[in-house]
Scaffold this motif. Structure first.
Motif, PDB file in Angstrom:
ATOM      1  N   ILE A 256      26.298  51.775  54.760  1.00 32.82           N
ATOM      2  CA  ILE A 256      27.740  51.799  54.524  1.00 32.82           C
ATOM      3  C   ILE A 256      28.019  53.095  53.766  1.00 32.82           C
ATOM      4  N   ASN A 257      28.819  53.965  54.329  1.00 33.10           N
ATOM      5  CA  ASN A 257      29.174  55.224  53.672  1.00 33.10           C
ATOM      6  C   ASN A 257      30.537  55.079  53.012  1.00 33.10           C
ATOM      7  N   VAL A 258      30.561  55.168  51.690  1.00 26.77           N
ATOM      8  CA  VAL A 258      31.798  55.056  50.922  1.00 26.77           C
ATOM      9  C   VAL A 258      31.754  56.125  49.836  1.00 26.77           C
ATOM     10  N   GLU A 259      32.594  57.132  49.948  1.00 23.37           N
ATOM     11  CA  GLU A 259      32.618  58.164  48.905  1.00 23.37           C
ATOM     12  C   GLU A 259      32.953  57.524  47.569  1.00 23.37           C
TER      13      GLU A 259
ATOM     14  N   LEU B 154      30.057  47.322  41.211  1.00 21.72           N
ATOM     15  CA  LEU B 154      29.641  46.154  41.987  1.00 21.72           C
ATOM     16  C   LEU B 154      29.342  44.971  41.073  1.00 21.72           C
ATOM     17  N   ARG B 155      28.623  45.218  39.994  1.00 27.07           N
ATOM     18  CA  ARG B 155      28.284  44.140  39.057  1.00 27.07           C
ATOM     19  C   ARG B 155      29.552  43.563  38.428  1.00 27.07           C
TER      20      ARG B 155
ATOM     21  N   GLU C 171      36.532  56.701  46.223  1.00 31.13           N
ATOM     22  CA  GLU C 171      37.272  55.566  46.770  1.00 31.13           C
ATOM     23  C   GLU C 171      36.459  54.277  46.746  1.00 31.13           C
ATOM     24  N   PHE C 172      35.368  54.288  46.002  1.00 32.29           N
ATOM     25  CA  PHE C 172      34.407  53.186  46.032  1.00 32.29           C
ATOM     26  C   PHE C 172      35.014  51.844  45.644  1.00 32.29           C
ATOM     27  N   GLU C 173      35.632  51.764  44.488  1.00 29.55           N
ATOM     28  CA  GLU C 173      36.129  50.474  44.012  1.00 29.55           C
ATOM     29  C   GLU C 173      37.165  49.892  44.964  1.00 29.55           C
ATOM     30  N   THR C 174      38.082  50.725  45.445  1.00 26.92           N
ATOM     31  CA  THR C 174      39.099  50.261  46.385  1.00 26.92           C
ATOM     32  C   THR C 174      38.466  49.757  47.672  1.00 26.92           C
ATOM     33  N   LYS C 175      37.503  50.498  48.199  1.00 26.84           N
ATOM     34  CA  LYS C 175      36.849  50.130  49.451  1.00 26.84           C
ATOM     35  C   LYS C 175      36.037  48.839  49.296  1.00 26.84           C
ATOM     36  N   ILE C 176      35.341  48.693  48.194  1.00 29.37           N
ATOM     37  CA  ILE C 176      34.547  47.480  47.970  1.00 29.37           C
ATOM     38  C   ILE C 176      35.458  46.251  47.895  1.00 29.37           C
ATOM     39  N   LYS C 177      36.559  46.367  47.172  1.00 20.89           N
ATOM     40  CA  LYS C 177      37.500  45.242  47.095  1.00 20.89           C
ATOM     41  C   LYS C 177      38.031  44.895  48.485  1.00 20.89           C
TER      42      LYS C 177
ATOM     43  N   ILE D  69      31.539  42.057  53.453  1.00 24.86           N
ATOM     44  CA  ILE D  69      30.388  42.044  52.551  1.00 24.86           C
ATOM     45  C   ILE D  69      30.469  40.770  51.723  1.00 24.86           C
ATOM     46  N   THR D  70      29.339  40.379  51.178  1.00 28.13           N
ATOM     47  CA  THR D  70      29.310  39.156  50.371  1.00 28.13           C
ATOM     48  C   THR D  70      28.542  39.410  49.079  1.00 28.13           C
TER      49      THR D  70
END
Length: 127
Positions: free
Chosen positions: A57-60, A100-101, A63-69, A77-78
């Motif tokens: 999974i490529n996420v700069e 993530l944590r 923008e990581f937190e927004t994309k993970i949410k 994702i789980t």
């Protein structure tokens, strides 16, 4: 002073959190056990070297937190899966794991020293 104790002091000085990070071998073990790989490098850094893992999974990071949410809301994702996160040096990867944590991904780990560690090994590959 024993070698193990010295390694612990150095890890403490440089901020290595063994509960959040794994070395290259640890990353390989997790990936072998079906951990999902997340690359937080930007596109230009990803283009500089060959991909390390086929399915990533490529996420700069910016923008990581927004994309993970977003991925979590869409159930793409789980929190039950394991994750190995990496960047170039390990710094942004560690920040990403802390995010993530924060969202309950307890089995998420940064690949310590990132792609620099991956490529600076005994296989002669370098960046």
């Amino acid at each position: 002073m024993g070698r193990g104790k010295m390694a612990g002091i150095i890890s403490d000085l440089f901020g290595w959190d063994k509960h959040l990070e794994v070395d290259k071998d640890g990353a390989l073990d997790l990936i072998g056990d079906d951990a999902i790989v997340i690359d937080v490098r930007n596109e230009s850094k990803r283009k500089k070297v060959e991909p390390i893992f086929d399915e990533t999974i490529n996420v700069e990071f910016k923008e990581f937190e927004t994309k993970i949410k977003d991925l979590l809301e869409k159930k793409e994702i789980t929190k039950d899966d394991s994750y190995v996160v990496f960047c170039t040096t390990g710094a942004k990867g560690l920040k990403a794991v802390k995010i993530l944590r924060k969202y309950g991904f307890e089995k998420s780990f940064n690949m310590k020293y990132g792609t620099n560690a991956w490529h600076a090994n005994d296989d002669g590959c370098g960046t």
